[in-house]
Design a protein around this motif. Structure first.
Motif, PDB file in Angstrom:
ATOM      1  N   ALA A 120      -3.188  66.949  70.838  1.00  0.00           N
ATOM      2  CA  ALA A 120      -4.480  67.004  71.531  1.00  0.00           C
ATOM      3  C   ALA A 120      -5.548  66.243  70.754  1.00  0.00           C
ATOM      4  O   ALA A 120      -6.458  65.646  71.352  1.00  0.00           O
ATOM      5  N   LEU A 121      -5.451  66.248  69.436  1.00  0.00           N
ATOM      6  CA  LEU A 121      -6.434  65.578  68.591  1.00  0.00           C
ATOM      7  C   LEU A 121      -6.539  64.092  68.934  1.00  0.00           C
ATOM      8  O   LEU A 121      -7.625  63.512  68.879  1.00  0.00           O
ATOM      9  N   ALA A 122      -5.425  63.504  69.333  1.00  0.00           N
ATOM     10  CA  ALA A 122      -5.429  62.080  69.691  1.00  0.00           C
ATOM     11  C   ALA A 122      -6.313  61.792  70.901  1.00  0.00           C
ATOM     12  O   ALA A 122      -6.724  60.649  71.098  1.00  0.00           O
ATOM     13  N   SER A 138      -9.284  69.805  81.238  1.00  0.00           N
ATOM     14  CA  SER A 138      -8.349  69.087  82.117  1.00  0.00           C
ATOM     15  C   SER A 138      -7.974  67.712  81.559  1.00  0.00           C
ATOM     16  O   SER A 138      -6.947  67.153  81.938  1.00  0.00           O
ATOM     17  N   ASP A 139      -8.767  67.195  80.642  1.00  0.00           N
ATOM     18  CA  ASP A 139      -8.446  65.918  80.003  1.00  0.00           C
ATOM     19  C   ASP A 139      -7.237  66.036  79.077  1.00  0.00           C
ATOM     20  O   ASP A 139      -6.644  65.020  78.710  1.00  0.00           O
ATOM     21  N   THR A 159      -7.269  75.224  73.397  1.00  0.00           N
ATOM     22  CA  THR A 159      -7.131  74.067  72.510  1.00  0.00           C
ATOM     23  C   THR A 159      -8.393  73.214  72.553  1.00  0.00           C
ATOM     24  O   THR A 159      -8.935  72.833  71.508  1.00  0.00           O
ATOM     25  N   TRP A 160      -8.887  72.933  73.756  1.00  0.00           N
ATOM     26  CA  TRP A 160     -10.101  72.136  73.911  1.00  0.00           C
ATOM     27  C   TRP A 160     -11.297  72.840  73.281  1.00  0.00           C
ATOM     28  O   TRP A 160     -12.078  72.216  72.555  1.00  0.00           O
ATOM     29  N   ALA A 161     -11.449  74.138  73.563  1.00  0.00           N
ATOM     30  CA  ALA A 161     -12.600  74.880  73.032  1.00  0.00           C
ATOM     31  C   ALA A 161     -12.621  74.856  71.509  1.00  0.00           C
ATOM     32  O   ALA A 161     -13.683  74.716  70.896  1.00  0.00           O
TER      33      ALA A 161
END
Length: 92
Positions: free
Chosen positions: A57-59, A67-68, A78-80
């Motif tokens: 996800a970091l990439a 949703s991205d 993960t996003w939060a």
């Protein structure tokens, strides 16, 4: 860009602190190893989020919304976590 080892260390340092999803649901997590366990509303969510999940996800950071990174497990959490200022540290 900063690597996953540094980001994972930041994530570990903030375990137990409150985070908020994009829909304003508050949660915490614990990091007992190379994965996270998320707790929301006093109950542990039935999902582990691995360090590898965060590395992938970091990439995609910075991302505008969960949703991205929908191809990642627990994308809302993960996003939060990755988009929180304590974890970003101004690096993305």
């Amino acid at each position: 860009m900063v690597g996953i080892d540094e980001v994972w260390a930041r994530i570990g340092r903030h375990a137990g602190q409150p985070f908020t999803t994009i829909t304003e649901l508050e949660f915490t997590y614990r990091a007992p190893g190379a994965y996270l366990r998320v707790t929301r509303d006093g109950r542990e969510v039935n999902r582990s989020l691995s360090c590898t999940n965060f590395a992938r996800a970091l990439a995609s950071m910075p991302a505008e919304r969960p949703s991205d990174i929908k191809d990642r497990q627990g994308s809302a959490y993960t996003w939060a976590i990755l988009m929180d200022g304590r974890i970003r540290g101004g690096d993305w």
